[in-house]
Design a protein around this motif. Structure first.
Motif, PDB file in Angstrom:
ATOM      1  N   MET A  77       0.468  18.642  -4.663  1.00 55.32           N
ATOM      2  CA  MET A  77      -0.157  17.650  -5.548  1.00 55.32           C
ATOM      3  C   MET A  77       0.040  16.238  -5.005  1.00 55.32           C
ATOM      4  SD  MET A  77      -1.905  17.576  -8.414  1.00 55.32           S
ATOM      5  CE  MET A  77      -1.553  19.081  -9.338  1.00 55.32           C
ATOM      6  N   ASP A  78      -1.025  15.440  -5.033  1.00 59.82           N
ATOM      7  CA  ASP A  78      -0.975  14.094  -4.452  1.00 59.82           C
ATOM      8  C   ASP A  78      -0.343  13.058  -5.371  1.00 59.82           C
ATOM      9  OD1 ASP A  78      -2.285  14.294  -1.816  1.00 59.82           O
ATOM     10  OD2 ASP A  78      -3.953  15.053  -3.008  1.00 59.82           O
ATOM     11  N   GLY A  87      -3.265  11.943   2.830  1.00 61.47           N
ATOM     12  CA  GLY A  87      -3.599  10.995   3.889  1.00 61.47           C
ATOM     13  C   GLY A  87      -4.345   9.755   3.449  1.00 61.47           C
ATOM     14  N   VAL A  88      -4.768   9.701   2.177  1.00 61.81           N
ATOM     15  CA  VAL A  88      -5.494   8.542   1.655  1.00 61.81           C
ATOM     16  C   VAL A  88      -4.507   7.438   1.289  1.00 61.81           C
ATOM     17  CG1 VAL A  88      -6.899   7.692  -0.263  1.00 61.81           C
ATOM     18  CG2 VAL A  88      -7.483   9.855   0.851  1.00 61.81           C
ATOM     19  N   PRO A 122       0.835  -1.209   0.000  1.00 63.20           N
ATOM     20  CA  PRO A 122       0.000   0.000   0.000  1.00 63.20           C
ATOM     21  C   PRO A 122       0.867   1.255   0.000  1.00 63.20           C
ATOM     22  CG  PRO A 122       0.028  -1.007   2.174  1.00 63.20           C
ATOM     23  CD  PRO A 122       0.771  -1.939   1.265  1.00 63.20           C
ATOM     24  N   PHE A 123       0.242   2.393  -0.319  1.00 67.10           N
ATOM     25  CA  PHE A 123       0.981   3.661  -0.358  1.00 67.10           C
ATOM     26  C   PHE A 123       0.045   4.772   0.122  1.00 67.10           C
ATOM     27  CE2 PHE A 123       2.583   7.586  -2.104  1.00 67.10           C
ATOM     28  CZ  PHE A 123       3.963   7.451  -2.045  1.00 67.10           C
ATOM     29  N   PRO A 131      -7.758  13.166  -2.730  1.00 71.87           N
ATOM     30  CA  PRO A 131      -6.640  13.074  -3.680  1.00 71.87           C
ATOM     31  C   PRO A 131      -6.850  13.855  -4.974  1.00 71.87           C
ATOM     32  CG  PRO A 131      -7.195  10.912  -2.799  1.00 71.87           C
ATOM     33  CD  PRO A 131      -8.302  11.841  -2.391  1.00 71.87           C
ATOM     34  N   ILE A 132      -5.835  14.625  -5.337  1.00 72.65           N
ATOM     35  CA  ILE A 132      -5.806  15.344  -6.616  1.00 72.65           C
ATOM     36  C   ILE A 132      -4.495  14.989  -7.309  1.00 72.65           C
ATOM     37  CG2 ILE A 132      -5.899  17.562  -7.805  1.00 72.65           C
ATOM     38  CD1 ILE A 132      -7.100  18.756  -5.233  1.00 72.65           C
ATOM     39  N   GLY A 133      -4.597  14.518  -8.537  1.00 74.16           N
ATOM     40  CA  GLY A 133      -3.412  14.221  -9.336  1.00 74.16           C
ATOM     41  C   GLY A 133      -3.426  15.026 -10.615  1.00 74.16           C
ATOM     42  N   ILE A 134      -2.340  14.956 -11.350  1.00 70.79           N
ATOM     43  CA  ILE A 134      -2.247  15.596 -12.659  1.00 70.79           C
ATOM     44  C   ILE A 134      -1.438  14.711 -13.595  1.00 70.79           C
ATOM     45  CG2 ILE A 134      -0.148  16.929 -12.126  1.00 70.79           C
ATOM     46  CD1 ILE A 134      -1.436  19.226 -13.839  1.00 70.79           C
TER      47      ILE A 134
END
Length: 402
Positions: free
Chosen positions: A250-251, A16-17, A10-11, A218-221
């Motif tokens: 950025m997550d 925090g998610v 896991p990561f 979570p927000i990614g790009i």
């Protein structure tokens, strides 16, 4: 630790998610929505199948945040809550077995085909394929802020519908990418010129989303390592933008590359040395440079095919997540098979007829994997032995003979 065990670790993201494992199904366009951009039962069935495969994150294909700016005629559209019930069902079936479903949010900008009535971009630079893509007009200041707000609204709806994260599509020559590149951004205001100005659009989108969804979502790009065109977004600029995005919190940053004109994300036209080929991924050299620049979680997509190579990249701290796209269109339970040891690599034969004048056009590749996804949308399993000639016939039936 065995390779499969490394991929199963896991990561925990900066917000925090915790993601259950290190494999991500990266975005592939489903182009299979119902009228008005409504998520169809076909798409929901497709993700039900993928959700049974034990993959850490399932990233959706292009979800458009503006009904007036579509990349394909059957894109899912999320600009208000009218499809909230379908979005909830989508999230529920995809996440039933522990996968996290993320929505990829996009605006095509100048990569909007002619069925769009008013095409906008950072500037009025037209794609060379002029018969397909009209000349865009530069966005006004108000339109820029409205688009930024639209990304945020779309992300908030995703959260309300139970999706576990979102990804901003900032790669492959779409609108965010158009603002980043000096080839497509000729502006002289605060949105153009210096890299800081050109990156402003992406940063403001992130800030708008973060303000609306809160600190624990979570927000990614997805961002290009480079555009691979003379005078366009460079590798050095990409590393600087990655640094800016990391500073914002950025997550996850997914690395890809290329545009409609130079499709490096599919491995097209990239000459790589033997040591890089052994690492399989198309952008393996760049990800090492990115890791030296940022502590933000990194996802690399494109080219990975063997469990040992994927695990080695994670073990070497080159990246945190391995992205696979097309393999999942043919082998939907791939993650589970990797973890159980029933598969240690995935091989997909080249989608070619042997007729160079057809193969070099590239449409067969897209059609082949699209057909596989549509089989899953009918509740069937994909067919690894699907004939390329049947794909060609289907394509001609759907297009040329209409």
């Amino acid at each position: 630790m065995k390779s499969a065990e490394i991929l199963q670790q896991p990561f925990t993201l900066p917000c925090g998610v915790t993601i259950p494992n290190r494999i991500v199904k990266s975005a592939m366009s489903e182009n299979n929505a119902d009228k008005g951009g409504k998520p169809s039962e076909r798409i929901i069935k497709l993700y039900k199948t993928w959700g049974e495969g034990g993959t850490g994150i399932l990233i959706s294909g292009n979800v458009m945040m503006d009904s007036k700016a579509l990349n394909e005629p059957r894109n899912v559209i999320v600009e208000d809550e009218k499809h909230l019930a379908e979005l909830k069902e989508w999230a529920e079936v995809a996440q039933k077995h522990g996968s996290h479903l993320w929505m990829q949010i996009n605006h095509p900008g100048r990569q909007s085909p002619k069925f769009n009535k008013d095409v906008v971009s950072a500037s009025d630079v037209q794609l060379p394929m002029k018969s397909l893509f009209p000349k865009p007009r530069p966005m006004t200041e108000d339109e820029i802020w409205k688009a930024i707000d639209g990304f945020g609204d779309c992300a908030l709806i995703a959260k309300k519908a139970g999706w576990k994260g979102v990804q901003i599509h900032g790669a492959h020559g779409y609108l965010v990418s158009q603002f980043l590149s000096t080839l497509t951004n000729l502006r002289t205001d605060k949105w153009g010129g210096s890299l800081e100005n050109r990156a402003r659009f992406a940063l403001e989108i992130y800030r708008n989303i973060r303000k609306k969804v809160g600190p624990e979502y979570p927000i990614g790009i997805k961002i290009n390592s480079a555009d691979f065109q003379r005078g366009a977004f460079t590798e050095e600029e990409s590393l600087e933008v990655i640094d800016m995005l990391s500073a914002e919190g950025m997550d996850m940053i997914e690395v890809s590359g290329g545009t409609y004109e130079k499709a490096a994300m599919m491995g097209a036209g990239k000459k790589v040395k033997e040591s890089t080929q052994k690492r399989e991924a198309y952008f393996a050299d760049f990800i090492v440079k990115a890791r030296a620049k940022t502590e933000a979680p990194l996802l690399l997509t494109g080219g990975f095919r063997t469990v040992n190579v994927m695990a080695k990249a994670i073990e070497n701290n080159e990246l945190d997540f391995v992205g696979l796209a097309r393999p999942f269109a043919v082998f939907p339970y791939l993650s589970k098979e990797f973890f159980e040891g029933t598969k240690t690599e995935v091989n997909i034969p080249p989608v070619k007829t042997g007729l160079n004048f057809i193969d070099k056009m590239g449409f067969l590749d897209i059609s082949y994997f699209s057909q596989q996804m549509k089989l899953m949308g009918k509740g069937e399993l994909p067919n690894p032995k699907l004939s390329v000639w049947s794909v060609l016939f289907h394509f001609m039936k759907e297009t040329a003979f209409k």
